[in-house]
Design an enzyme around this catalytic site. Structure first.
Site, mmCIF file in Angstrom:
data_model
loop_
_atom_site.group_PDB
_atom_site.id
_atom_site.type_symbol
_atom_site.label_atom_id
_atom_site.label_comp_id
_atom_site.label_asym_id
_atom_site.label_seq_id
_atom_site.Cartn_x
_atom_site.Cartn_y
_atom_site.Cartn_z
ATOM 1 N N ARG A 134 29.837 123.770 113.262
ATOM 2 C CA ARG A 134 30.829 124.527 112.493
ATOM 3 C C ARG A 134 30.204 125.792 111.892
ATOM 4 O O ARG A 134 29.031 126.086 112.094
ATOM 5 C CB ARG A 134 31.376 123.636 111.378
ATOM 6 C CG ARG A 134 32.083 122.365 111.881
ATOM 7 C CD ARG A 134 33.456 122.689 112.409
ATOM 8 N NE ARG A 134 34.222 121.476 112.701
ATOM 9 C CZ ARG A 134 34.981 120.809 111.830
ATOM 10 N NH1 ARG A 134 35.065 121.217 110.569
ATOM 11 N NH2 ARG A 134 35.657 119.744 112.195
ATOM 12 N N LYS A 205 27.399 120.257 110.632
ATOM 13 C CA LYS A 205 27.354 121.340 109.642
ATOM 14 C C LYS A 205 25.912 121.762 109.369
ATOM 15 O O LYS A 205 25.055 120.907 109.133
ATOM 16 C CB LYS A 205 28.014 120.875 108.347
ATOM 17 C CG LYS A 205 29.483 120.514 108.530
ATOM 18 C CD LYS A 205 30.101 120.034 107.232
ATOM 19 C CE LYS A 205 31.588 119.768 107.414
ATOM 20 N NZ LYS A 205 32.224 119.289 106.171
ATOM 21 N N CYS A 421 40.052 121.129 96.771
ATOM 22 C CA CYS A 421 40.456 121.316 98.170
ATOM 23 C C CYS A 421 41.962 121.603 98.230
ATOM 24 O O CYS A 421 42.669 121.405 97.253
ATOM 25 C CB CYS A 421 40.115 120.064 98.977
ATOM 26 S SG CYS A 421 41.285 118.716 98.713
ATOM 27 N N CYS A 470 36.049 117.513 101.158
ATOM 28 C CA CYS A 470 35.898 118.924 101.533
ATOM 29 C C CYS A 470 35.396 119.809 100.381
ATOM 30 O O CYS A 470 34.706 120.793 100.626
ATOM 31 C CB CYS A 470 37.210 119.472 102.067
ATOM 32 S SG CYS A 470 37.728 118.657 103.594
HETATM 33 FE FE1 SF4 Z 1 41.211 117.674 100.764
HETATM 34 FE FE2 SF4 Z 1 39.714 117.730 102.938
HETATM 35 FE FE3 SF4 Z 1 40.912 115.454 102.188
HETATM 36 FE FE4 SF4 Z 1 42.366 117.420 103.126
HETATM 37 S S1 SF4 Z 1 40.775 116.312 104.271
HETATM 38 S S2 SF4 Z 1 42.800 116.214 101.271
HETATM 39 S S3 SF4 Z 1 41.303 119.226 102.374
HETATM 40 S S4 SF4 Z 1 39.287 116.541 101.080
#
Ligand code: SF4
Length: 546
Positions: A134, A205, A421, A470
């Site tokens: 990524r 990552k 997020c 995230c």
């Molecule tokens: Fe948040 Fe990532 Fe979970 Fe989506 S996948 S709710 S952006 S932590």
């Protein structure tokens, strides 16, 4: 997923055909392939229930993510993205926790124009998502001693090295014409020397950081590289592997956040080959049966650091040297004014949850347009405006003041340092709200701190709508992780520099009950902390958490 990848003819699948049909969405298989092109097929979850009840299909929307190695964007690129926010998205765009850019609420018919426009400005969405390496994260600050160029150059070289070789991206989104192989007049496939036909088991990552600078949360990456002199006095990089923060609520025993281990040290000239050797080892050893356990961290957990080092050395064709000791890691957000290497200045601007909207969007566009500043998106969802002459600083600040945008010094630290997020309504994984409720959560937090005389405390609070992590809640001092529509798990005691995980402190907490969970900790911290001790360190030192 493995079958879909293998049958996709280098990520083509039926994308070209489905892009031009009349439907508002892609098939499930194409939805998987879209991710490799930087696109998530989603639906507006605010209206999902109502549409289901009334017999309508979901309101299909798309999130488009651009890869921005090292977070570096030119003024022209920023302004192009800003315009796209109006023409093909919801009038906003988002700075991601990996220094990239996301546009939300795109529609199917807007995807090709969006990607073509980004491509014209030399911004790609290829490999921003999917089972590939990524976006490469690097410390974004153009520090006064010129060091940042080293990391930015490496980020850009690694980005090129690990970008998929497929021409599918150009066929589907840019040219609009599927390439045919000359021999058989059949759709072409491309050789992916590094990835093969099934790419990686899952995402991978990479982060680059200066020793002790925690701005990238280096220990949360699959591969972390730290420029540091080796024990033999040569220039080189310390190598960390196996970090990752996602977990699955239903599988607490075999999925978990994990910090990276120190693997060794390589001379500077070998660092790109080393990175490839680690990626290849992951490609070969990662779990392709169980996507919940497919990340590199589980390989490290299962076979151990020593065995993984041997796997990397075999692919590198060289032994790794022992890494020199790394200094303690500290929190840096690079916000506010700082001098940079060429006598000019950069201004780090806090952007709440990375959402460039309203006054933030207008002010940033005005400064970028007028002063032609280059930008760096930070891994903390903020932005640095770079290359500002001393004489321009007052005028730049005046723009933000006129738009009513708070700069770093205007904000309580807990607000300045927070991350959240996107979660609802766009993310298909979200179990609970994050970005939309974060301002209220932070107001409550400010009140609780203020009552105890702790308003000036540098406190890192991060919130996510699900355990995928995230916004990296598991390395925060206070991590708030969605468990159900109204319940959140609270994790406490991460290190401000990102080199210690928070631990579970409470489960399924309603947001209204957060003060009763955190209050006793704040009480004790106010009276029992040691001089200079952070909240995370205090909890770690005194807490009896699980
Ligand atoms: Fe948040 Fe990532 Fe979970 Fe989506 S996948 S709710 S952006 S932590």
């Amino acid at each position: 997923m493995e079958d879909v990848k293998a049958a996709s003819r280098s990520l083509r699948g039926a994308l070209s055909q489905e892009l031009t049909d009349e439907t508002p969405a892609f098939s499930a298989d194409s939805g998987h392939l879209l991710k490799f092109h930087g696109i998530y097929q989603q639906d507006d979850r605010d209206v999902r229930r109502e549409r289901t009840r009334s017999g309508h299909e979901p309101d299909h929307i798309f999130m488009v993510r651009a890869s921005v190695p090292g977070g570096a964007l030119s003024a022209t690129q920023w302004l192009a993205i800003d315009r796209l926010a109006d023409t093909v998205a919801d009038g906003t765009f988002r700075l991601t926790s990996r220094g990239g850019i996301q546009l939300h609420f795109a529609r199917k018919e807007g995807l090709a124009p969006l990607i073509r426009s980004l491509d014209e400005h030399l911004v790609t969405t290829l490999a921003a998502c999917g089972d590939v390496v990524r976006n490469i994260v690097a410390c974004p600050a153009p520090l006064a001693d010129s060091r940042q160029k080293v990391l930015l150059d490496l980020a850009q070289r690694l980005a090129v090295r690990f970008r998929p070789r497929t021409r599918a991206y150009y066929e589907v989104w840019i040219d609009g014409e599927p390439a045919l192989s000359a021999a058989e007049a059949e759709p072409a496939t491309d050789l992916e020397p590094l990835y093969g036909t099934t790419y990686l088991p899952r995402k991978f990552k990479i982060g680059l950081a200066w020793p002790g600078d925690g701005c990238t949360d280096l220990f949360s990456h699959d591969l972390g590289l730290v420029p540091i002199t080796g024990t033999d006095g040569a220039d080189g990089f310390a190598v960390l592997v196996g970090g990752g923060l996602g977990a699955t609520h239903a599988r607490p025993d075999d999925t978990f956040p994990r910090l990276a281990d120190l693997l060794g040290w390589v001379p500077a000239e070998a660092v790109e080959d080393l990175a490839e050797a680690v990626v290849l080892a992951y490609r070969d050893l990662g779990d392709r049966e169980d996507r919940k356990r497919a990340r590199l961290k589980y390989v490290l957990e299962d076979i151990g650091v020593a065995a993984f080092r041997r796997e990397v050395e075999a692919r590198l064709g060289a032994r790794l040297a022992p890494a020199p000791a790394l200094p303690p890691w500290q929190a840096h957000d690079h916000l506010g004014w700082h001098s940079q290497d060429d006598g000019r200045w950069f201004l780090g601007v806090p952007v709440p949850s990375g959402r460039v909207t309203g006054a933030w969007r207008a002010a940033l566009a005005e400064v970028v347009e007028r002063h032609r500043t280059d930008l760096r998106v930070t891994p903390r969802q903020d932005v640095l405006l770079t290359g500002i002459d001393d004489a321009e600083r007052t005028a730049v600040e005046a723009v933000f003041r006129r738009h009513g945008v708070a700069l770093a010094g205007d904000l309580a630290p807990v607000r300045r340092l927070a991350m959240a997020c996107p979660a609802l309504p766009t993310c298909g994984q979200a179990l609970a709200e994050a970005e939309r409720v974060a301002p209220d959560v932070l107001s409550v937090m400010e009140g609780e701190l203020g009552r105890r005389g702790l308003s000036g405390l540098d406190l890192h609070v991060r919130m996510t709508g699900c355990p995928n992590g995230c916004a990296r809640p598991y390395t925060a001092e206070i991590g708030i992780v969605g468990r159900s529509k109204t319940g959140y798990d609270v994790h406490l005691g991460g290190a401000p520099g990102g080199d210690r995980l928070a631990r579970p402190a409470a489960r399924g907490v309603k947001l209204a009950d957060l003060p009763s969970v955190l209050g006793p900790w704040f009480d004790r911290f106010a009276t029992e902390r040691e001089p200079g001790e952070s909240f995370g360190d205090f909890v770690h030192r005194t807490g009896s958490l699980a």
